[in-house]
Design a protein around this motif. Structure first.
Motif, PDB file in Angstrom:
ATOM      1  N   LYS A 476      34.480  34.645  36.225  1.00 52.90           N
ATOM      2  CA  LYS A 476      33.680  34.172  37.207  1.00 52.90           C
ATOM      3  C   LYS A 476      34.076  34.395  38.745  1.00 52.90           C
ATOM      4  CE  LYS A 476      32.589  31.646  33.683  1.00 52.90           C
ATOM      5  NZ  LYS A 476      31.166  31.899  32.951  1.00 52.90           N
ATOM      6  N   GLN A 491      29.755  38.027  40.224  1.00 56.28           N
ATOM      7  CA  GLN A 491      31.124  38.103  39.362  1.00 56.28           C
ATOM      8  C   GLN A 491      31.255  39.410  38.456  1.00 56.28           C
ATOM      9  OE1 GLN A 491      30.306  34.461  38.290  1.00 56.28           O
ATOM     10  NE2 GLN A 491      28.221  34.993  39.289  1.00 56.28           N
ATOM     11  N   GLU A 517      25.039  33.684  36.831  1.00 56.93           N
ATOM     12  CA  GLU A 517      26.505  33.939  36.453  1.00 56.93           C
ATOM     13  C   GLU A 517      26.633  34.035  34.440  1.00 56.93           C
ATOM     14  OE1 GLU A 517      29.521  30.140  36.151  1.00 56.93           O
ATOM     15  OE2 GLU A 517      29.035  30.896  34.115  1.00 56.93           O
TER      16      GLU A 517
END
Ligand code: CUK
Ligand code: CUA
Length: 661
Positions: A476, A491, A517
């Motif tokens: 993340k 990311q 993401e």
């Protein structure tokens, strides 16, 4: 390049070597000394050089694996080659995408299927892509993906890598435990997440227990049609917990769905009324519940008509599910996240985010407990609880914040550790025992990753025969790994080589993802995919996957007026549109059909009209129809928006809209 010496023909003449040098742009006399010099200058270690040799993919050489990654809140899917980690394509799904013309002339009908109560929701939060399977193995035909924010599911056809269908769940507006497929893709499964009243109607939060509902939806997939059949699909009511991730059984557990839940406390949030906030209120219980659903039984119950229509959609009510014995629960460690079925289907691995162990359930024990009614009680809605001790096989301490588990072919399992920022390798026991040098059910190694890993993905990881060569850690945060692109950072996908046993498990590539993401990805052997190079014939409509009888063809180009409707039949070929002038009157309805009549690979033409917000991508053979009201008078040069040829700039024409008097 590193090993050029090994590739140079032994009897190459001096002239040939010079030629090679000229062609490749490299001096012919490369040697390992050059490699060493560059490595020294750039501060590269032997491990770095090895990583480069394992991942560097020379021009023209292709990847062994193709990864389909969720695009997170970009709403799309990313196609990435492994091990090169080259981004090959984005597939437009829930979000308009101009390069593909998605939502700028084509794709609108499909995007509209995803409107929620008539409201355009032109983005998605994609989490879990699922490849279609045959006998529990990826077959390379279709890809499904969920949209968590609006509870939608999309179908992508892997013949042309285009989205064909978006389906809105009528019961809920929040999903998470999906998509995943049953072993022969009979169903695409979508588990809910945050409970809401049926049809996401209004009900005060004080009526949470009574009126808020959990659910799982089984979307029937018709492979021949390449579509989800809404009228052969159904849902099962679940308690108003927050159902989380899920997986379908296979082989030993064929016929089951395993689905986690959090917030079995049924917390309703706090702050103003001094109740604990969700974060605390939903983490009180030492255990939550894994739902064990017999989907074959559920299918029979649905076919026998023992359903209630809610929002017009058939639902097996909770009572019925309990009565019919198709729904059980068993305790699972606090705040679970991942639930993953081992390749033979005999074990189910659950990670509790707040417990350093992974818990391994035995499917044999689960089946026995169901058959013998080995219950330790009932949960508040009357679902029998399978006794925890009688269904577990093992617990392995792996580290802090375990989330998701994947499997190798050899008895290793891998679990992402969010809080540790690491990927753990541990050994399975039972039927997998002795595949590894280490004892069963033990932690073998942890590879640190950068940082905060969510899912991990292993090549062919969700199949009955995982490959176990590569693992990708979907991190993340990237913090310090790349040049900082302002406060918003990409990311980080880290490629880990898992081809060796034991503690050898190095990170060999970092790939920044600067567009949403991603959560999960599935990785398929490249040779299982067989995408079309061009559309099968001229006049192909990708939306219907058939030839469009109305498609313009060469020598049939024309502009036809019929009252206030103008129909344009246009072709595109390097380097011209035909016709080149289209004159209409302000207020006319314009139906513009256009075909790319090329047969050459990659000969894509764009078609863009200013002001009218139109931009198409027409792949070889493709036809498209756009419709608009010519409400703005003026002179509008349209042009090809793909640099297709030397005279690409000349590939244009004029749309002339005469003002109404
Ligand atoms: S969730 Cu994102 S890291 Cu949607 Cu699968 Cu676990
Ligand atoms: Cu066609 Cu540029």
């Amino acid at each position: 390049m590193l090993f050029l010496t090994g590739r140079t023909p032994r009897r190459a003449t001096a002239a040939a070597l010079v030629l090679i040098g000229l062609l490749t742009g490299h001096a012919a006399a490369q040697s390992m000394n050059d490699v060493q010099k560059i490595a020294k200058d750039r501060g590269l270690s032997t491990a770095d050089l090895l990583a480069a040799a394992k991942t560097y993919t020379p021009s023209g050489q292709k990847d062994d694996y193709i990864m389909f990654s969720s695009g997170g809140h970009s709403g799309q899917v990313f196609v990435i080659g492994v091990p090169s980690m080259r981004h090959l394509r984005t597939i437009a799904v829930f979000t308009p995408e101009p390069w593909q013309g998605w939502g700028y002339g084509v794709g609108e009908e499909i995007l509209e299927e995803g409107y929620v109560d008539g409201k355009a929701n032109l983005w998605g939060d994609t989490h879990h892509p699922a490849l279609s399977e045959t006998n529990g193995d990826y077959d390379g035909q279709f890809l499904f993906i969920n949209d968590k924010i609006n509870a939608r599911v999309a179908v992508i056809d892997l013949r042309d890598f285009e989205t064909k269908q978006i389906i809105k769940n009528p019961l809920t507006v929040s999903d998470h435990g999906g998509t995943f497929v049953t072993p022969n893709t009979e169903y695409v499964i979508e588990g809910g997440q945050y409970s809401v009243p049926w049809g996401f109607k209004y009900a005060p939060i004080s009526e949470y227990k009574e009126r808020y509902k959990g659910s799982v939806t089984l979307w029937k997939f018709n492979r021949k049609k390449g579509r989800i059949m809404e009228d052969e699909s159904f849902a099962i009511e679940l308690p108003p917990y927050w159902q989380d991730l899920a997986d379908a059984g296979k082989l030993a557990s064929d016929g089951f769905i395993f689905m986690n839940s959090i917030n079995t406390e049924m917390a309703t949030g706090g702050i103003e009324d001094k109740k604990p906030p969700f974060e605390a209120g939903a983490s009180c219980n030492a255990t939550d519940f894994m739902h064990i659903i017999d989907w074959r039984k559920a299918e029979e119950v649905y076919k026998a008509g023992k359903v209630t229509r809610i929002e017009g959609f058939p639902v097996i009510m909770l009572e019925t599910a309990i009565e019919e014995g198709l729904l059980h629960v068993t305790p699972e460690p606090r705040s679970p996240h991942g639930v993953d079925v081992a390749p033979k289907g005999d074990f189910v691995v659950v990670s509790g985010k707040l417990d350093p162990h992974v818990t391994i359930y035995s499917v044999k024990n689960i089946k026995a407990a169901i058959a013998n009614k080995t219950y330790s009680g009932k949960e508040p809605f009357g679902i029998p609880i399978l006794d925890f001790d009688s269904v577990i096989e093992a617990q392995v301490e792996v580290g802090l914040g375990p989330l998701h588990t994947q499997f190798g072919p050899d008895g290793y399992a891998y679990t992402s550790l969010f809080l540790d920022s690491a990927v753990a390798r541990w050994t399975l026991g039972g039927s997998y025992g002795s595949g590894t040098p280490e004892p069963d059910w033990t932690l073998v190694h942890k590879t640190p990753v950068q940082y905060n890993v969510g899912h991990i993905g292993v090549a062919e990881g969700d199949t009955v025969t995982p490959d176990g060569t590569h693992l990708i850690s979907f991190n993340k945060w990237s913090v310090d790994r790349f040049f900082p692109t302002g406060p918003l950072l990409p990311q980080n996908f880290q490629l880990i080589d898992i081809s060796q046993q034991g503690t050898e498990m190095p990170v060999i590539y970092d790939m920044p993802i600067g567009m949403g993401e991603p959560h999960y990805a599935q990785i398929i052997k490249a040779d299982k995919l067989n995408p079309w190079k061009v559309y099968p014939d001229i006049g192909w409509d990708p939306a219907t996957m058939t030839l469009d009888p109305m498609a313009p063809k060469a020598k049939m180009e024309r502009v036809v007026r019929n009252g206030n409707t103008v129909e344009v039949y246009m072709t595109a070929i390097r380097s011209h549109f035909n016709p080149e002038h289209v004159t209409v009157k302000q207020g006319d309805t314009v139906i513009w059909r256009i075909t790319n009549v090329e047969r050459a690979v990659d000969a894509t033409h764009g078609f863009s009209i200013p002001v009218y917000n139109i931009n198409l991508s027409l792949e070889p053979g493709e036809t498209a129809t756009i419709e608009f009201i010519a409400d703005t008078p003026g002179t509008f040069p349209f042009y090809c928006s793909e640099f297709c040829s030397a005279l690409h700039l000349e590939m244009m024409g004029y749309l002339l809209v005469e003002p109404a008097d």
